[in-house]
Write a protein that holds these residues in place. Structure first.
Motif, PDB file in Angstrom:
ATOM      1  N   GLY A  47       0.734  -1.143  -0.014  1.00 11.33           N
ATOM      2  CA  GLY A  47       0.061  -0.063  -0.145  1.00 11.33           C
ATOM      3  C   GLY A  47       0.755   1.246   0.007  1.00 11.33           C
ATOM      4  N   PRO A  73      -9.018   0.400   2.023  1.00 14.73           N
ATOM      5  CA  PRO A  73      -8.706   1.072   1.089  1.00 14.73           C
ATOM      6  C   PRO A  73      -9.901   1.957   0.645  1.00 14.73           C
ATOM      7  CG  PRO A  73      -9.241  -1.063   0.149  1.00 14.73           C
ATOM      8  CD  PRO A  73      -9.377  -1.277   1.526  1.00 14.73           C
ATOM      9  N   TYR A  82      -5.410  -2.081  -3.615  1.00 17.06           N
ATOM     10  CA  TYR A  82      -4.128  -2.954  -3.465  1.00 17.06           C
ATOM     11  C   TYR A  82      -3.653  -3.780  -4.710  1.00 17.06           C
ATOM     12  CZ  TYR A  82      -4.403  -1.852   1.530  1.00 17.06           C
ATOM     13  OH  TYR A  82      -4.272  -1.072   2.558  1.00 17.06           O
ATOM     14  N   TRP A 142      -1.764  -1.512  -6.551  1.00 20.17           N
ATOM     15  CA  TRP A 142      -0.528  -1.231  -6.031  1.00 20.17           C
ATOM     16  C   TRP A 142       0.405  -2.319  -6.770  1.00 20.17           C
ATOM     17  CZ3 TRP A 142       2.166  -4.604  -2.840  1.00 20.17           C
ATOM     18  CH2 TRP A 142       3.249  -4.172  -2.183  1.00 20.17           C
TER      19      TRP A 142
END
Length: 168
Positions: A37, A45, A51, A54
């Motif tokens: 993150g 989130p 995520y 990411w």
């Protein structure tokens, strides 16, 4: 003659020590710490793909470390099989940690799944799936920023100490 032989033995010891330190440095440089993150850490989130977005910008390799940074007693990290990941269930957990930061060493190839088992956090998107490719896959992926390895500093000081001790 003995003095010359002793000097050669000392040189051999120094050369072996230097080679050993170089091997440690090479391994340390190969590791990347991925803070899950980024600066936001492991939390509920703002969108359910945060995520995965990411992870898609990371390049995972054997020996890398996933770091989950979260508020204790509000989140956890549960490594689960795919079926449990898909339904956001901590059933069949492979590994669970409630301590932050949580470090997971990526010590084998394959796909790995992580969720938060607190309340509805996983359903809200606090889950992560990553792939550690085989070292021969060669699939192009973005390069992550590399964190300075902790071992490098210790290895450097050790090498300097050995060289100073041996009179170099």
């Amino acid at each position: 003659m003995n003095k010359i032989m002793g000097s050669n033995n000392n040189n051999n010891v120094v050369i072996c020590a230097i080679l050993g330190m170089l091997a440690i440095l090479q391994f340390a440089e190969a590791q990347t710490r991925h803070v899950v993150g980024g600066s936001e850490g492991w939390k509920i989130p703002s969108n359910d793909s945060e995520y995965q977005d990411w992870a898609n910008n990371q390049r995972f390799s054997l020996g890398d470390i996933l770091v989950f940074d979260f508020t204790m007693n509000q989140h956890d990290v549960v490594e689960v099989p795919k079926d449990s990941y898909d339904i956001c269930s901590p059933e069949n957990a492979i590994n669970t940690t409630m301590n932050s930061p949580a470090n997971f060493i990526l010590n084998k190839e394959g796909q790995f799944y992580y969720i938060c088992s607190f309340g509805t956090h996983c359903i809200q998107g606090q889950k992560l799936s990553i792939i550690v490719p085989s070292s021969s896959s060669g699939a192009p992926s973005p390069q992550p920023s590399r964190s300075p390895p902790v071992v490098t500093t210790a290895a450097s000081f050790t090498l300097i100490f050995i060289l100073a001790f041996m009179g170099f």
